[in-house]
Design an enzyme around this catalytic site. Structure first.
Site, PDB file in Angstrom:
ATOM      1  N   GLU A  87      38.884  48.605  39.062  1.00 38.23           N
ATOM      2  CA  GLU A  87      38.376  47.211  39.191  1.00 38.23           C
ATOM      3  C   GLU A  87      38.726  47.095  40.313  1.00 38.23           C
ATOM      4  O   GLU A  87      38.222  45.624  40.790  1.00 38.23           O
ATOM      5  CB  GLU A  87      38.765  46.753  38.199  1.00 38.23           C
ATOM      6  N   HIS A 144      33.606  44.810  36.544  1.00 41.62           N
ATOM      7  CA  HIS A 144      33.367  44.551  37.779  1.00 41.62           C
ATOM      8  C   HIS A 144      32.466  45.964  37.928  1.00 41.62           C
ATOM      9  O   HIS A 144      33.623  47.071  37.663  1.00 41.62           O
ATOM     10  CB  HIS A 144      34.725  44.801  38.766  1.00 41.62           C
ATOM     11  N   LYS A 171      33.574  36.214  32.788  1.00 40.79           N
ATOM     12  CA  LYS A 171      33.966  37.129  34.293  1.00 40.79           C
ATOM     13  C   LYS A 171      32.996  38.552  34.468  1.00 40.79           C
ATOM     14  O   LYS A 171      33.513  39.047  34.284  1.00 40.79           O
ATOM     15  CB  LYS A 171      35.026  36.800  34.752  1.00 40.79           C
TER      16      LYS A 171
END
Length: 252
Positions: A87, A144, A171
């Protein structure tokens, strides 16, 4: 519907964007120096990137560093993140090691907020979120995408999946290959931020994506990450510059 989460005296709410500054020291001394330098610029959040910390797995050393950091922070929110290499982080742990580390932080209440990576098993994530909530710790569930920006539908599905896993904040960060990717991220997040019951953090990384950090309030992203010193991710902007530019776009 707009999400809202309060941590200490800071409220993360759609329409306003708080500023987080990561600290990436490898030693206690470096961590405290970086934190104090960052605090001089009055961020809303300090993100402690513990994947950089050389003694992260040594509980005694960790406690010493944590207590010094907590004293320095006062009432500033502490977000703790172990970012694995997959990530974009500096270290790696398997499911068992990652879970054990985070459980130790949770059990000892060593943070205000915890960033949990979405790629770990659903069982591990659910367990960590449950334990964190039992100890009053808020969880950011994060994904991510360094190989490119997913289609809009995939972005919205990811965010909704995070909400369904009981995250406090969802997120997503993705690397654009063209400016259209930045617009895709912003459009998807703007749509979801009006529907979801939890706040969203959305970042288009790299130079192309800098505009997403500045205009975050417009499309519902509740945190933008800035630098004081070295950046911890591609495209981060110096905090004073970010604060000045971002003020233009606040909607509340």
């Amino acid at each position: 519907m707009t999400g809202k989460v309060t941590v200490r005296q800071t409220t993360f709410q759609t329409g306003t964007t708080k500023i987080a500054v990561p600290i990436t020291g490898r030693t206690t001394k470096e961590i405290i120096i970086q934190a104090k330098n960052a605090l001089a610029h009055h961020p809303d959040v300090i993100e402690w990137r513990i994947d950089y910390y050389a003694d992260v797995l040594n509980i005694d050393d960790y406690l010493v560093t944590y207590h010094q950091l907590r004293e320095a922070l006062g009432d500033t929110v502490l977000l703790t993140t172990f970012r694995t290499t997959g990530e974009g982080g500096e270290a790696d742990l398997d499911d068992a090691g990652y879970t054990a580390l985070y459980k130790r932080l949770i059990d000892n209440q060593l943070t205000d907020m915890l960033d949990v990576e979405l790629h770990f098993s659903e069982a591990a994530i659910s367990n960590l979120i449950y334990l964190a909530h039992q100890h009053g710790i808020k969880v950011i569930l994060s994904a991510h995408e360094f190989q490119g920006t997913p289609p809009e539908l995939e972005i919205t599905n990811l965010l909704e999946r995070m909400q369904n896993q009981n995250a406090d904040i969802a997120k997503i960060a993705a690397m654009p290959t063209k400016f259209k990717d930045v617009l895709t991220m912003m459009r998807a997040t703007a749509s979801e931020s009006e529907k979801m019951a939890i706040p969203i953090i959305a970042i288009s990384m790299g130079g192309l994506g800098k505009i997403s950090r500045i205009t975050a309030p417009l499309f519902g992203s509740v945190v933008s990450f800035a630098t004081v010193g070295d950046a911890s991710a591609p495209g981060q902007i110096a905090i004073d510059d970010l604060r000045k530019e971002m003020k233009t776009f606040e909607t509340k």
